[in-house]
Design a protein around this motif. Structure first.
Motif, short mmCIF file in Angstrom:
data_model
loop_
_atom_site.label_atom_id
_atom_site.label_comp_id
_atom_site.label_asym_id
_atom_site.label_seq_id
_atom_site.Cartn_x
_atom_site.Cartn_y
_atom_site.Cartn_z
N MET A 163 8.19 -24.95 95.96
CA MET A 163 9.58 -25.46 95.93
C MET A 163 10.26 -25.46 97.29
SD MET A 163 11.03 -23.51 92.54
CE MET A 163 10.07 -23.40 91.04
N LYS A 164 9.80 -24.61 98.21
CA LYS A 164 10.58 -24.39 99.43
C LYS A 164 10.69 -25.64 100.30
CE LYS A 164 6.86 -22.56 102.38
NZ LYS A 164 6.45 -21.40 103.19
N ASN A 165 9.75 -26.57 100.15
CA ASN A 165 9.82 -27.80 100.93
C ASN A 165 10.33 -28.99 100.12
OD1 ASN A 165 8.76 -26.64 103.34
ND2 ASN A 165 6.69 -26.76 102.48
N SER A 166 10.83 -28.70 98.93
CA SER A 166 11.35 -29.78 98.09
C SER A 166 12.65 -30.34 98.67
CB SER A 166 11.60 -29.27 96.66
OG SER A 166 12.57 -28.25 96.67
N GLU A 167 13.01 -31.52 98.24
CA GLU A 167 14.19 -32.20 98.78
C GLU A 167 15.46 -31.42 98.51
OE1 GLU A 167 14.28 -36.15 97.25
OE2 GLU A 167 12.48 -36.80 98.34
N TRP A 168 15.58 -30.85 97.32
CA TRP A 168 16.82 -30.15 96.99
C TRP A 168 16.97 -28.84 97.74
CZ3 TRP A 168 15.34 -25.73 94.25
CH2 TRP A 168 14.10 -25.77 93.61
N ARG A 181 20.83 -17.11 99.64
CA ARG A 181 21.52 -17.91 98.63
C ARG A 181 20.59 -18.96 98.04
NH1 ARG A 181 27.36 -21.09 99.07
NH2 ARG A 181 27.23 -22.06 97.00
N ILE A 182 19.76 -19.56 98.88
CA ILE A 182 18.82 -20.57 98.39
C ILE A 182 17.84 -19.95 97.42
CG2 ILE A 182 16.91 -22.09 99.07
CD1 ILE A 182 18.46 -22.60 101.67
N ILE A 183 17.34 -18.75 97.78
CA ILE A 183 16.38 -18.07 96.91
C ILE A 183 17.01 -17.73 95.56
CG2 ILE A 183 15.07 -15.92 96.60
CD1 ILE A 183 14.52 -15.98 99.62
N GLU A 186 18.99 -21.41 94.04
CA GLU A 186 18.22 -22.65 93.88
C GLU A 186 16.81 -22.43 93.32
OE1 GLU A 186 19.81 -25.41 94.38
OE2 GLU A 186 21.57 -24.46 95.27
N ILE A 187 16.14 -21.39 93.82
CA ILE A 187 14.73 -21.19 93.45
C ILE A 187 14.59 -20.29 92.22
CG2 ILE A 187 12.52 -20.22 94.21
CD1 ILE A 187 13.20 -21.17 97.03
N LEU A 192 12.41 -18.41 86.89
CA LEU A 192 12.68 -17.52 85.77
C LEU A 192 11.99 -17.92 84.46
CD1 LEU A 192 14.19 -15.00 84.82
CD2 LEU A 192 16.17 -16.45 84.33
N PRO A 193 12.01 -19.20 84.04
CA PRO A 193 11.37 -19.52 82.76
C PRO A 193 9.90 -19.13 82.70
CG PRO A 193 12.76 -21.33 83.47
CD PRO A 193 12.72 -20.36 84.60
#
Length: 271
Positions: A163-168, A181-183, A186-187, A192-193
């Protein structure tokens, strides 16, 4: 046929939840359900077979009521199972996300630690740590805080790395969000699921480990009833009173099945 299979897959979650909630409710209500103290001995009523009006599930070699001991053991084992997962669950996810997000030296150090632990068989490691920390509930908590985080770190690390290189995530960086904050914002919600699905399976494995430690005499200590110690105490009479070991064993299997069904149901829903 496909619709039927789909309904069955979705129903596993509800079946598992109902099974687990019934057991939890019976354990919580044990003082109201059971007429006997789980540690009270009656040497005039030893080894009563299940099915009598006084002792529905019989008595053990010390005349203790089996129904009371099973339900009070459920209170102890289920509570320890849940509480012992809290710290490993949170710390394992956080460590795995740090490793997957930052990479480099952080990933190398965390991978070195996890690989070192993984090199040892899980249950052997649990038993060794339990021997070192001592018997009792505190020893179980310490043991699983030390070894329990590994499975969650292994789940969170690759998910975070993907995910770390994803656009969002890149957009969040451009907006000036800090790495923490990103971790967290966003991540973590996306990790979690999958971590919760793994949690159900790991709780079943943790219960087996708790029962194993009780069986070996380094888990929950007497006089508190525990499924593992009940299995151990009953094995000497397995030929004449098999229910002494069979009933607590069935409780472990029942709980494991309910947790597995919940995990499978959640995995199907979140695909």
């Amino acid at each position: 046929m496909k619709k039927l299979l789909k309904k069955l897959r979705h129903s596993t979650l509800y079946i598992g939840l109902i099974m687990l909630l019934l057991l939890a409710a019976a354990a919580i209500a044990a003082p109201y359900i059971c007429s006997y103290d789980p540690i009270s001995q009656d040497l005039y009523a030893t080894l009563k077979a299940p099915g009598t009006s006084e002792h529905l599930l019989g008595t053990d070699q010390l005349g203790r009521d089996m129904l009371s001991r099973l339900l009070y053991a459920a209170r102890t084992d289920l509570a320890v199972m849940v509480l012992a997962e809290i710290v490993p669950f949170i710390s394992g996810i956080f460590i795995g996300m740090l490793s997957g997000y930052f990479g480099g030296r952080t990933e190398w150090i965390i991978s070195l630690v996890t690989d070192t632990f993984i090199a040892f068989p899980y249950y052997l490691l649990v038993i060794v740590v339990a021997f070192m920390t001592g018997a009792g509930i505190h020893g179980i908590f310490i043991t699983f805080m030390i070894v329990g985080w590994l499975v969650y770190a292994r789940v969170a690390k690759p998910l975070t790395a993907s995910m770390k290189n994803s656009e969002w995530v890149q957009a969040a960086k451009l907006m000036g969000y800090s790495d923490l904050r990103i971790i967290v914002k966003e991540i973590f919600p996306n990790v979690l699921p999958q971590a919760v699905v793994v949690l159900m399976t790991d709780m079943a494995a943790l219960l087996v480990a708790i029962v194993t430690l009780g069986y070996l005499g380094i888990g929950i200590t007497a006089p508190a009833p525990d499924w593992g110690s009940m299995i151990s105490e009953g094995q000497t009479l397995i030929g004449t009173a098999p229910y002494l070991s069979l009933l607590p064993g069935l409780m472990v299997v029942y709980t494991g099945i309910s947790l597995s069904l919940i995990g499978d149901g959640l995995a199907d829903r979140w695909r």
